[in-house]
Write a protein that holds these residues in place. Structure first.
Motif, PDB file in Angstrom:
ATOM      1  N   ARG A 200     -21.519  -7.146 -48.151  1.00 56.73           N
ATOM      2  CA  ARG A 200     -21.917  -6.017 -49.619  1.00 56.73           C
ATOM      3  C   ARG A 200     -20.907  -4.822 -48.871  1.00 56.73           C
ATOM      4  NH1 ARG A 200     -26.580  -5.238 -52.068  1.00 56.73           N
ATOM      5  NH2 ARG A 200     -28.288  -7.128 -52.413  1.00 56.73           N
ATOM      6  N   TYR A 201     -20.445  -4.881 -47.698  1.00 53.51           N
ATOM      7  CA  TYR A 201     -20.008  -3.577 -47.244  1.00 53.51           C
ATOM      8  C   TYR A 201     -18.319  -3.923 -47.553  1.00 53.51           C
ATOM      9  CZ  TYR A 201     -19.086   0.693 -44.598  1.00 53.51           C
ATOM     10  OH  TYR A 201     -18.897   1.712 -43.773  1.00 53.51           O
ATOM     11  N   ASN A 202     -18.414  -5.814 -46.795  1.00 52.35           N
ATOM     12  CA  ASN A 202     -16.772  -5.662 -46.831  1.00 52.35           C
ATOM     13  C   ASN A 202     -16.506  -6.614 -47.984  1.00 52.35           C
ATOM     14  OD1 ASN A 202     -17.729  -5.574 -43.633  1.00 52.35           O
ATOM     15  ND2 ASN A 202     -15.923  -4.295 -44.223  1.00 52.35           N
ATOM     16  N   GLY A 203     -17.205  -6.683 -49.138  1.00 50.81           N
ATOM     17  CA  GLY A 203     -16.533  -7.801 -49.909  1.00 50.81           C
ATOM     18  C   GLY A 203     -16.932  -9.088 -49.867  1.00 50.81           C
ATOM     19  N   PRO A 204     -16.649 -10.104 -50.776  1.00 48.06           N
ATOM     20  CA  PRO A 204     -17.430 -11.242 -50.397  1.00 48.06           C
ATOM     21  C   PRO A 204     -16.553 -12.409 -49.249  1.00 48.06           C
ATOM     22  CG  PRO A 204     -16.038 -10.812 -52.670  1.00 48.06           C
ATOM     23  CD  PRO A 204     -16.027  -9.435 -52.154  1.00 48.06           C
ATOM     24  N   ALA A 205     -15.496 -11.652 -49.173  1.00 44.08           N
ATOM     25  CA  ALA A 205     -14.226 -12.651 -48.070  1.00 44.08           C
ATOM     26  C   ALA A 205     -14.357 -12.216 -47.014  1.00 44.08           C
ATOM     27  CB  ALA A 205     -12.675 -11.679 -49.545  1.00 44.08           C
ATOM     28  N   TYR A 206     -15.875 -11.638 -46.568  1.00 45.73           N
ATOM     29  CA  TYR A 206     -15.241 -10.442 -45.847  1.00 45.73           C
ATOM     30  C   TYR A 206     -15.384 -11.851 -44.076  1.00 45.73           C
ATOM     31  CZ  TYR A 206     -20.202 -13.007 -45.318  1.00 45.73           C
ATOM     32  OH  TYR A 206     -21.121 -14.191 -44.968  1.00 45.73           O
ATOM     33  N   ALA A 207     -15.392 -12.976 -45.007  1.00 47.32           N
ATOM     34  CA  ALA A 207     -15.181 -14.065 -43.208  1.00 47.32           C
ATOM     35  C   ALA A 207     -14.037 -13.845 -42.595  1.00 47.32           C
ATOM     36  CB  ALA A 207     -15.671 -15.116 -43.735  1.00 47.32           C
ATOM     37  N   GLN A 208     -13.289 -13.500 -43.912  1.00 45.67           N
ATOM     38  CA  GLN A 208     -11.701 -14.071 -43.496  1.00 45.67           C
ATOM     39  C   GLN A 208     -11.158 -13.262 -42.159  1.00 45.67           C
ATOM     40  OE1 GLN A 208      -9.007 -13.297 -46.611  1.00 45.67           O
ATOM     41  NE2 GLN A 208     -10.252 -14.674 -47.925  1.00 45.67           N
ATOM     42  N   ASN A 209     -11.943 -11.877 -42.026  1.00 46.95           N
ATOM     43  CA  ASN A 209     -11.570 -11.253 -41.243  1.00 46.95           C
ATOM     44  C   ASN A 209     -12.718 -11.458 -40.462  1.00 46.95           C
ATOM     45  OD1 ASN A 209      -9.422  -9.576 -41.800  1.00 46.95           O
ATOM     46  ND2 ASN A 209     -10.252  -8.815 -43.472  1.00 46.95           N
ATOM     47  N   ALA A 210     -13.830 -12.203 -40.286  1.00 42.38           N
ATOM     48  CA  ALA A 210     -14.685 -12.555 -39.645  1.00 42.38           C
ATOM     49  C   ALA A 210     -15.667 -10.627 -38.895  1.00 42.38           C
ATOM     50  CB  ALA A 210     -14.628 -13.161 -37.860  1.00 42.38           C
ATOM     51  N   TYR A 211     -16.134  -9.768 -39.802  1.00 47.94           N
ATOM     52  CA  TYR A 211     -16.566  -9.085 -40.346  1.00 47.94           C
ATOM     53  C   TYR A 211     -18.578  -9.764 -39.630  1.00 47.94           C
ATOM     54  CZ  TYR A 211     -13.045  -6.318 -42.225  1.00 47.94           C
ATOM     55  OH  TYR A 211     -11.856  -4.735 -42.886  1.00 47.94           O
ATOM     56  N   ASP A 212     -18.864 -10.393 -39.844  1.00 47.08           N
ATOM     57  CA  ASP A 212     -19.893 -10.820 -39.442  1.00 47.08           C
ATOM     58  C   ASP A 212     -19.912 -10.372 -37.557  1.00 47.08           C
ATOM     59  OD1 ASP A 212     -19.117 -13.031 -39.981  1.00 47.08           O
ATOM     60  OD2 ASP A 212     -20.497 -13.801 -40.635  1.00 47.08           O
ATOM     61  N   LYS A 213     -19.078 -11.180 -37.489  1.00 49.16           N
ATOM     62  CA  LYS A 213     -19.118 -11.613 -35.679  1.00 49.16           C
ATOM     63  C   LYS A 213     -18.829 -10.060 -35.293  1.00 49.16           C
ATOM     64  CE  LYS A 213     -17.372 -14.804 -32.280  1.00 49.16           C
ATOM     65  NZ  LYS A 213     -17.092 -13.305 -31.535  1.00 49.16           N
ATOM     66  N   LYS A 214     -17.845  -9.485 -35.890  1.00 48.29           N
ATOM     67  CA  LYS A 214     -17.774  -8.359 -35.043  1.00 48.29           C
ATOM     68  C   LYS A 214     -18.304  -7.844 -35.327  1.00 48.29           C
ATOM     69  CE  LYS A 214     -12.876  -8.670 -36.228  1.00 48.29           C
ATOM     70  NZ  LYS A 214     -11.259  -7.645 -37.501  1.00 48.29           N
TER      71      LYS A 214
ATOM     72  N   CYS B 246     -24.813  -5.682 -29.702  1.00 48.37           N
ATOM     73  CA  CYS B 246     -25.114  -6.497 -28.117  1.00 48.37           C
ATOM     74  C   CYS B 246     -24.317  -5.391 -27.341  1.00 48.37           C
ATOM     75  CB  CYS B 246     -24.271  -7.392 -28.811  1.00 48.37           C
ATOM     76  SG  CYS B 246     -25.219  -9.212 -29.738  1.00 48.37           S
ATOM     77  N   LYS B 247     -23.140  -4.526 -28.076  1.00 45.90           N
ATOM     78  CA  LYS B 247     -23.110  -3.717 -27.340  1.00 45.90           C
ATOM     79  C   LYS B 247     -23.359  -2.763 -27.034  1.00 45.90           C
ATOM     80  CE  LYS B 247     -18.673  -1.552 -28.005  1.00 45.90           C
ATOM     81  NZ  LYS B 247     -18.075  -0.848 -28.575  1.00 45.90           N
TER      82      LYS B 247
END
Length: 265
Positions: free
Chosen positions: A241-255, A261-262
């Motif tokens: 929703r925040y970064n767009g449907p291509a978010y996985a290409q930049n691994a936004y969810d993992k980041k 966690c930090k």
């Protein structure tokens, strides 16, 4: 943060009483939302351009909690704590979003220079929305005007203002709407979702302070329907929703997950 009104009870009442006192109102401490508190709230709402109904909803909470704060540009732990209370999420979740969007560098490149990134493909579409044919302006502006996303024209950092000013010479509102702004990198065309009446008011708010940037971001998250994902730390849904449907290409969810966690410790 719950909406509260006359007769309500709970932790929010104590917070309201303290906030009213900090804003110059003499209100007796109570665990119940009293008529005295309602009268003070109505006066506060009148003085701050809010609907004077005596009901403390999101916008009243926002203003009453952040009024009289120092005007400095740097955010504090208290700022994150208060906004997290407003959104009913964890401060660490908000910090994670800020960290991913700007690498934790903050909302300003330099004094009076909010963090921005200009997007030429958005400028193309924003001009079209205004009835301006972008093809008529491509020559000499290839670095700021193109129909599809291209990374190669980014200058990065404060040099992005050169591209923004170049675009402003074509159309200032379309240019401002085509940049992402502040420490949470919200696109200008989202100004209305952020509670601002015009793109000009949105940009002025971004110039004001990091605190104001955080406040507009909280509104954006709430009004865009992505708050439940932030509250539950569903980072894939939030990133989509925040970064767009291509978010996985930049691994936004993992980041986002790693950053959370930090900060959560």
């Amino acid at each position: 943060m719950k909406t509260i009104k006359l007769g309500d009870q709970g932790e929010e009442i104590t917070l309201l009483q303290q906030a009213l006192v900090s804003n110059g109102y003499s209100v007796t401490e109570s665990k119940v939302f009293t008529e005295e508190m309602r009268t003070a709230v109505v006066d506060f709402q009148k003085n701050n351009g809010l609907e004077a109904n005596g009901i403390v909803g999101y916008r009243t909470w926002e203003i009453i909690l952040f009024t009289n704060k120092p005007a400095g540009t740097k955010l504090t732990e208290e700022d994150f704590h208060l906004l997290a209370m407003l959104l009913d999420c964890e401060p660490a979740a908000l910090k994670a979003v800020q960290n991913v969007e700007t690498g934790g560098r903050g909302g300003f490149f330099a004094p009076n220079k909010p963090t921005i990134l200009f997007e030429g493909h958005i400028f193309w579409s924003q001009l079209k929305k205004k009835g301006i044919n972008p093809e008529n302006y491509v020559k000499g502006n290839e670095n700021i005007l193109y129909p599809k996303w291209m990374k190669g024209y980014y200058k990065g950092g404060i040099a992005e203002y050169e591209r923004l000013e170049q675009a402003r010479r074509i159309d200032i509102d379309a240019a401002n709407a085509s940049a992402s702004w502040g420490m949470f990198q919200i696109m200008g065309f989202n100004y209305a979702v952020c509670g601002e009446k015009t793109i000009t008011e949105f940009v002025a708010a971004m110039y004001e302070s990091e605190r104001k940037q955080l406040m507009l971001t909280a509104r954006f998250i709430k009004q865009s329907g992505m708050l439940p994902a932030l509250q539950t730390k569903n980072w894939a849904e939030f990133a989509k929703r925040y970064n767009g449907p291509a978010y996985a290409q930049n691994a936004y969810d993992k980041k986002l997950a790693d950053a959370y966690c930090k900060y959560a410790g």
